[in-house]
Write a protein that holds these residues in place. Structure first.
Motif, PDB file in Angstrom:
ATOM      1  N   VAL A  28      -3.622  -9.593  -1.693  1.00  0.00           N
ATOM      2  CA  VAL A  28      -4.919  -9.325  -2.325  1.00  0.00           C
ATOM      3  C   VAL A  28      -6.019 -10.075  -1.584  1.00  0.00           C
ATOM      4  O   VAL A  28      -7.101  -9.531  -1.329  1.00  0.00           O
ATOM      5  N   HIS A  67      -4.392  -5.822  -9.424  1.00  0.00           N
ATOM      6  CA  HIS A  67      -3.549  -6.978  -9.108  1.00  0.00           C
ATOM      7  C   HIS A  67      -4.162  -8.284  -9.604  1.00  0.00           C
ATOM      8  O   HIS A  67      -3.541  -9.357  -9.478  1.00  0.00           O
ATOM      9  N   MET A  86      -6.835  -8.235   1.636  1.00  0.00           N
ATOM     10  CA  MET A  86      -7.585  -6.991   1.447  1.00  0.00           C
ATOM     11  C   MET A  86      -9.016  -7.264   0.980  1.00  0.00           C
ATOM     12  O   MET A  86      -9.936  -6.517   1.322  1.00  0.00           O
ATOM     13  N   GLN A 136      -7.893  -3.617  -5.471  1.00  0.00           N
ATOM     14  CA  GLN A 136      -7.210  -4.896  -5.696  1.00  0.00           C
ATOM     15  C   GLN A 136      -7.363  -5.393  -7.133  1.00  0.00           C
ATOM     16  O   GLN A 136      -6.660  -6.316  -7.548  1.00  0.00           O
ATOM     17  N   GLU A 154       0.838  -1.200   0.000  1.00  0.00           N
ATOM     18  CA  GLU A 154       0.000   0.000   0.000  1.00  0.00           C
ATOM     19  C   GLU A 154       0.874   1.251   0.000  1.00  0.00           C
ATOM     20  O   GLU A 154       0.628   2.202  -0.747  1.00  0.00           O
TER      21      GLU A 154
END
Length: 514
Positions: A347, A163, A350, A160, A55
């Motif tokens: 990922v 990603h 999150m 996310q 982050e």
């Protein structure tokens, strides 16, 4: 929203009522005295530190600075706020909202002006905190808070998506496996945070099987030295102030708003009280410290705070402090190890945070059927603006404005003017005014009277009403003036003490006609 994990020692999860009390169980020393609490706080700090790294690097890129600037900011913010902040267990670090605000400074004026902006923003936050800006939190309705939480959950999830696009196919089963571990592992034990287990397991799998997937190291270069004192090389004059002040003020407001809203959310989750005033000036002091160590500044991070409080069960300042310390150790001393962590693992963490943060009850059909449409409108407007602008502050501001407008419109309809029947020989007409009289409800007041058809004496009874502002006083003055222009007399009776004082002070002074 799912219930927060119960803290280990019951003393750390104590609801407060009445006057705010100082809860010593949230202190670092209290955590050190309990082995079980110490383990929980330490593991929570480690998980948060791992989640902070990508982050902080991503936010550095948004701000247009070296990744080390964001990583050092996250370290200094977390360590400083652990001692200075008013909300135990809340995580402050470099954030996307702050990055967006200060990006133009870095792009147009360079690193020195950016650091000067961060330091000035911190000073402004300290001043705001001491002036009691935290008390304004009481004017933020619950529907705005719900919208804030839901919007944040959406933003965490959408952040996310990059990603998960244009990546090797192996990323998808790894991310799914990570989610399965995070959701199911707590059924076995809660001693070790499930997100930490997911990170370790997926890292071991990718390394052992030599699976080529994006890693933390691919996000940016990790620092190999400690942060050092940084004095911005800018002219300390009015011209510099004119350049940095608008950005510093915006950063200060956004930072305090997001931090106080996050603190309120953690208060609700943990059933504990936090010192919002201390949190306000504490954020400012942390930003000043961060600036002098070359960091890009920051504020509370809801995503990482939810990892700390909800996923890991942290409740004290120790977790916040250790998150900063572990972050520095990981990127400086163990950078090579951290670099091989697959992004798929983070990922998954999150996405879980996004799911846990969203208030699912707020969109349940049964809730929506019972909830007034105005409340739902406020929540939706907060979500839409926040997601559209990617700025939580804008969403909250719009939500509050919409709530105020809808409230004023609703209250305005509670005001009525009733013409009372009068006998033929009393030569007067009585009007009874009921409700709350303010700018929205009193605008049409002047049109509620029969100036031509009424007798020579008119009585306006406001014993069932309350006069709140100058707009109402001006409207009543206009009513009397219209009657006087027709040779009639209008008197106002029945004012309560507050209304009478306001009317007596303002009547006749609001128009050139008086």
């Amino acid at each position: 929203m799912p219930e927060a994990p119960s803290p280990a020692p019951s003393a750390n999860h104590r609801p407060t009522s009445g006057a705010p009390q100082v809860d010593r169980s949230h202190s670092i020393l209290a955590a050190l005295k309990s082995p079980r609490r110490l383990r929980t706080e330490a593991l929570a700090g480690l998980v948060v530190a791992l989640a902070l790294i990508p982050e902080a690097i991503a936010f550095s890129i948004i701000a247009g600075v070296d990744p080390r600037v964001g990583l050092f900011a996250s370290f200094t913010m977390a360590v400083s706020i652990a001692f200075l902040g008013g909300r135990p267990a809340m995580i402050s670090a470099a954030t996307g909202a702050i990055a967006l605000v200060i990006a133009p400074v870095a792009r147009e004026y360079g690193m020195d002006y950016l650091i000067a902006t961060v330091i000035l923003a911190g000073v402004l936050q300290v001043a705001m905190g001491l002036l009691g800006v935290a008390k304004l939190m009481r004017f933020i309705p619950r529907s705005v808070m719900v919208g804030f939480v839901n919007a944040l959950a959406i933003l965490i999830f959408t952040s996310q998506i990059p990603h998960l696009t244009d990546v090797p196919w192996a990323v998808y089963p790894l991310a799914i496996a990570g989610l399965v571990i995070i959701f199911l592992f707590p059924r076995l034990t809660k001693v070790i945070p499930a997100p930490l287990v997911a990170i370790i397991v997926l890292t071991v799998i990718t390394v052992a099987a030599a699976i080529a997937v994006p890693t933390v190291g691919d996000e940016g270069e990790l620092p190999d030295s400690l942060p050092s004192l940084f004095i911005p090389d800018v002219p300390w004059n009015l011209e510099t102030l004119q350049i940095i002040f608008p950005f510093a003020l915006t950063m200060a407001l956004v930072g305090i708003l997001e931090s106080l809203l996050t603190a309120k959310l953690v208060d609700d989750i943990t059933d504990t009280h936090s010192n919002k005033t201390r949190e306000s000036w504490g954020q400012g002091a942390a930003n000043v410290i961060t600036g002098f160590f070359g960091g890009m500044g920051g504020c509370a991070m809801i995503g990482q705070t939810m990892i700390n409080v909800k996923a890991s069960g942290a409740r004290t300042r120790l977790s916040t402090f250790l998150a900063g310390v572990f972050l520095l150790i990981l990127v400086v001393a163990l950078g090579d190890v951290v670099a091989i962590i697959p992004m798929a693992a983070l990922v998954a963490v999150m996405i879980f945070v996004s799911w846990a943060t969203f208030d699912w009850h707020s969109i349940a059909p049964s809730t929506l059927r019972r909830m007034p449409k105005s409340e739902t409108t406020v929540m939706v407007s907060t979500v839409v603006v926040t997601v559209w602008t990617h700025n939580l502050a804008y969403g909250v501001i719009v939500g509050v404005i919409v709530a105020m407008v809808l409230f004023a419109h609703r209250v305005a309809h509670f005001t009525t003017v009733t013409r009372m029947d009068a006998s033929d020989d009393d030569g007067q007409r009585v009007y009874q005014v009921e409700g709350e009289l303010f700018f929205a409800s009193s605008n049409d007041l002047v049109y509620q009277f029969d100036y031509t058809g009424d007798p020579e004496k008119i009585v306006i009874d406001v014993s069932k009403a309350h006069i709140w502002d100058a707009s109402t006083v001006a409207a009543l003055d206009a009513v009397k003036t219209k009657y006087e222009s027709r040779g009639k007399t209008a008197i106002i009776l029945g004012m309560n003490q507050d209304s009478a004082e306001r009317h007596g002070r303002l009547s006749g002074a609001l128009s050139e006609n008086h």
